[in-house]
Structure formats: C-alpha cells, structure tokens
Scaffold this motif. Structure first.
Motif, PDB file in Angstrom:
ATOM      1  N   ILE A  36      40.392 -31.188  53.764  1.00  0.00           N
ATOM      2  CA  ILE A  36      39.978 -32.318  52.931  1.00  0.00           C
ATOM      3  C   ILE A  36      41.124 -33.311  52.774  1.00  0.00           C
ATOM      4  CG2 ILE A  36      39.271 -32.977  50.602  1.00  0.00           C
ATOM      5  CD1 ILE A  36      37.742 -30.301  50.473  1.00  0.00           C
ATOM      6  N   ALA A  37      42.331 -32.801  52.571  1.00  0.00           N
ATOM      7  CA  ALA A  37      43.504 -33.680  52.416  1.00  0.00           C
ATOM      8  C   ALA A  37      43.735 -34.504  53.682  1.00  0.00           C
ATOM      9  CB  ALA A  37      44.738 -32.858  52.081  1.00  0.00           C
ATOM     10  N   LYS A  38      43.573 -33.893  54.845  1.00  0.00           N
ATOM     11  CA  LYS A  38      43.748 -34.623  56.110  1.00  0.00           C
ATOM     12  C   LYS A  38      42.728 -35.745  56.247  1.00  0.00           C
ATOM     13  CE  LYS A  38      45.641 -30.987  59.048  1.00  0.00           C
ATOM     14  NZ  LYS A  38      45.381 -30.147  60.225  1.00  0.00           N
ATOM     15  N   ILE A  39      41.472 -35.427  55.937  1.00  0.00           N
ATOM     16  CA  ILE A  39      40.411 -36.429  56.058  1.00  0.00           C
ATOM     17  C   ILE A  39      40.681 -37.598  55.125  1.00  0.00           C
ATOM     18  CG2 ILE A  39      37.966 -36.865  55.606  1.00  0.00           C
ATOM     19  CD1 ILE A  39      37.467 -33.957  56.588  1.00  0.00           C
ATOM     20  N   ILE A  40      40.993 -37.309  53.869  1.00  0.00           N
ATOM     21  CA  ILE A  40      41.249 -38.372  52.893  1.00  0.00           C
ATOM     22  C   ILE A  40      42.456 -39.198  53.301  1.00  0.00           C
ATOM     23  CG2 ILE A  40      41.909 -38.832  50.502  1.00  0.00           C
ATOM     24  CD1 ILE A  40      40.209 -36.436  49.694  1.00  0.00           C
ATOM     25  N   PHE A  41      43.492 -38.549  53.818  1.00  0.00           N
ATOM     26  CA  PHE A  41      44.689 -39.264  54.236  1.00  0.00           C
ATOM     27  C   PHE A  41      44.385 -40.238  55.370  1.00  0.00           C
ATOM     28  CE2 PHE A  41      48.460 -39.583  56.971  1.00  0.00           C
ATOM     29  CZ  PHE A  41      49.343 -40.158  56.073  1.00  0.00           C
ATOM     30  N   PHE A  42      43.650 -39.782  56.375  1.00  0.00           N
ATOM     31  CA  PHE A  42      43.352 -40.656  57.507  1.00  0.00           C
ATOM     32  C   PHE A  42      42.404 -41.790  57.121  1.00  0.00           C
ATOM     33  CE2 PHE A  42      44.777 -36.932  60.077  1.00  0.00           C
ATOM     34  CZ  PHE A  42      45.874 -37.564  60.636  1.00  0.00           C
ATOM     35  N   VAL A  43      41.467 -41.521  56.226  1.00  0.00           N
ATOM     36  CA  VAL A  43      40.588 -42.585  55.730  1.00  0.00           C
ATOM     37  C   VAL A  43      41.407 -43.628  54.978  1.00  0.00           C
ATOM     38  CG1 VAL A  43      38.728 -43.090  54.085  1.00  0.00           C
ATOM     39  CG2 VAL A  43      38.482 -41.205  55.691  1.00  0.00           C
ATOM     40  N   ALA A  44      42.361 -43.185  54.179  1.00  0.00           N
ATOM     41  CA  ALA A  44      43.212 -44.111  53.440  1.00  0.00           C
ATOM     42  C   ALA A  44      44.046 -44.966  54.393  1.00  0.00           C
ATOM     43  CB  ALA A  44      44.120 -43.349  52.486  1.00  0.00           C
ATOM     44  N   ILE A  45      44.571 -44.370  55.447  1.00  0.00           N
ATOM     45  CA  ILE A  45      45.361 -45.126  56.417  1.00  0.00           C
ATOM     46  C   ILE A  45      44.495 -46.164  57.125  1.00  0.00           C
ATOM     47  CG2 ILE A  45      46.657 -44.942  58.585  1.00  0.00           C
ATOM     48  CD1 ILE A  45      48.210 -44.012  56.131  1.00  0.00           C
ATOM     49  N   VAL A  46      43.280 -45.775  57.525  1.00  0.00           N
ATOM     50  CA  VAL A  46      42.380 -46.715  58.199  1.00  0.00           C
ATOM     51  C   VAL A  46      42.025 -47.866  57.265  1.00  0.00           C
ATOM     52  CG1 VAL A  46      40.035 -46.974  59.124  1.00  0.00           C
ATOM     53  CG2 VAL A  46      41.462 -45.054  59.839  1.00  0.00           C
ATOM     54  N   LEU A  47      41.703 -47.575  56.017  1.00  0.00           N
ATOM     55  CA  LEU A  47      41.372 -48.629  55.063  1.00  0.00           C
ATOM     56  C   LEU A  47      42.561 -49.555  54.811  1.00  0.00           C
ATOM     57  CD1 LEU A  47      39.192 -46.712  52.466  1.00  0.00           C
ATOM     58  CD2 LEU A  47      38.450 -48.371  54.174  1.00  0.00           C
ATOM     59  N   PHE A  48      43.762 -48.995  54.788  1.00  0.00           N
ATOM     60  CA  PHE A  48      44.960 -49.804  54.605  1.00  0.00           C
ATOM     61  C   PHE A  48      45.154 -50.774  55.769  1.00  0.00           C
ATOM     62  CE2 PHE A  48      49.564 -50.300  55.394  1.00  0.00           C
ATOM     63  CZ  PHE A  48      49.879 -51.059  54.263  1.00  0.00           C
ATOM     64  N   VAL A  49      44.998 -50.264  56.986  1.00  0.00           N
ATOM     65  CA  VAL A  49      45.164 -51.110  58.166  1.00  0.00           C
ATOM     66  C   VAL A  49      44.089 -52.199  58.196  1.00  0.00           C
ATOM     67  CG1 VAL A  49      45.052 -51.132  60.693  1.00  0.00           C
ATOM     68  CG2 VAL A  49      46.369 -49.365  59.522  1.00  0.00           C
ATOM     69  N   LEU A  50      42.854 -51.841  57.877  1.00  0.00           N
ATOM     70  CA  LEU A  50      41.786 -52.831  57.844  1.00  0.00           C
ATOM     71  C   LEU A  50      42.038 -53.903  56.788  1.00  0.00           C
ATOM     72  CD1 LEU A  50      38.596 -50.631  58.317  1.00  0.00           C
ATOM     73  CD2 LEU A  50      39.609 -52.232  59.941  1.00  0.00           C
ATOM     74  N   SER A  51      42.559 -53.506  55.644  1.00  0.00           N
ATOM     75  CA  SER A  51      42.851 -54.495  54.608  1.00  0.00           C
ATOM     76  C   SER A  51      43.984 -55.422  55.034  1.00  0.00           C
ATOM     77  CB  SER A  51      43.190 -53.807  53.287  1.00  0.00           C
ATOM     78  OG  SER A  51      44.426 -53.151  53.369  1.00  0.00           O
ATOM     79  N   LEU A  52      44.935 -54.902  55.789  1.00  0.00           N
ATOM     80  CA  LEU A  52      46.002 -55.767  56.307  1.00  0.00           C
ATOM     81  C   LEU A  52      45.446 -56.781  57.300  1.00  0.00           C
ATOM     82  CD1 LEU A  52      49.022 -53.371  56.954  1.00  0.00           C
ATOM     83  CD2 LEU A  52      48.827 -55.143  55.228  1.00  0.00           C
TER      84      LEU A  52
END
Length: 54
Positions: A30-46
């Motif tokens: 679960i931690a891995k999934i949440i971490f990668f989703v957070a990274i993707v959302l961060f990149v998209l927001s940039l």
C-alpha cells in the motif's frame, strides 16, 4: 499523500518487528502504491502548472 505512505511504511516496520509478515507485506504494498501515485500527481501538477502560468 506522502504522509500516508510514510504512515503505512512505519506500520509495516512495526508489524515486521513483531513478526506479522502478512500485515507487513500488505502495508509495504500500500505504501508503494500511494508513494508512486503521489509522485505522478506531483509531476502532473508541475507540467500543467507551468502551462497555465504561460
């Protein structure tokens, strides 16, 4: 979201120390999934944030 990932990672570490392998494995997953989703959302927001600023 990174806070949630860290929380699940701590839960996994505590469960592993106490010998609960199944719970630890699930929490790490679960931690891995949440971490990668957070990274993707961060990149998209940039990316989309720069488009709107121009």
């Amino acid at each position: 979201m990174i806070g949630w990932a860290i929380t699940f990672l701590v839960i996994a570490l505590i469960a592993a120390v106490l010998g609960f392998g199944g719970i630890a494995g699930t929490a790490v997953g679960i931690a891995k999934i949440i971490f990668f989703v957070a990274i993707v959302l961060f990149v998209l927001s940039l990316i989309f944030g720069r488009r709107r600023a121009l």
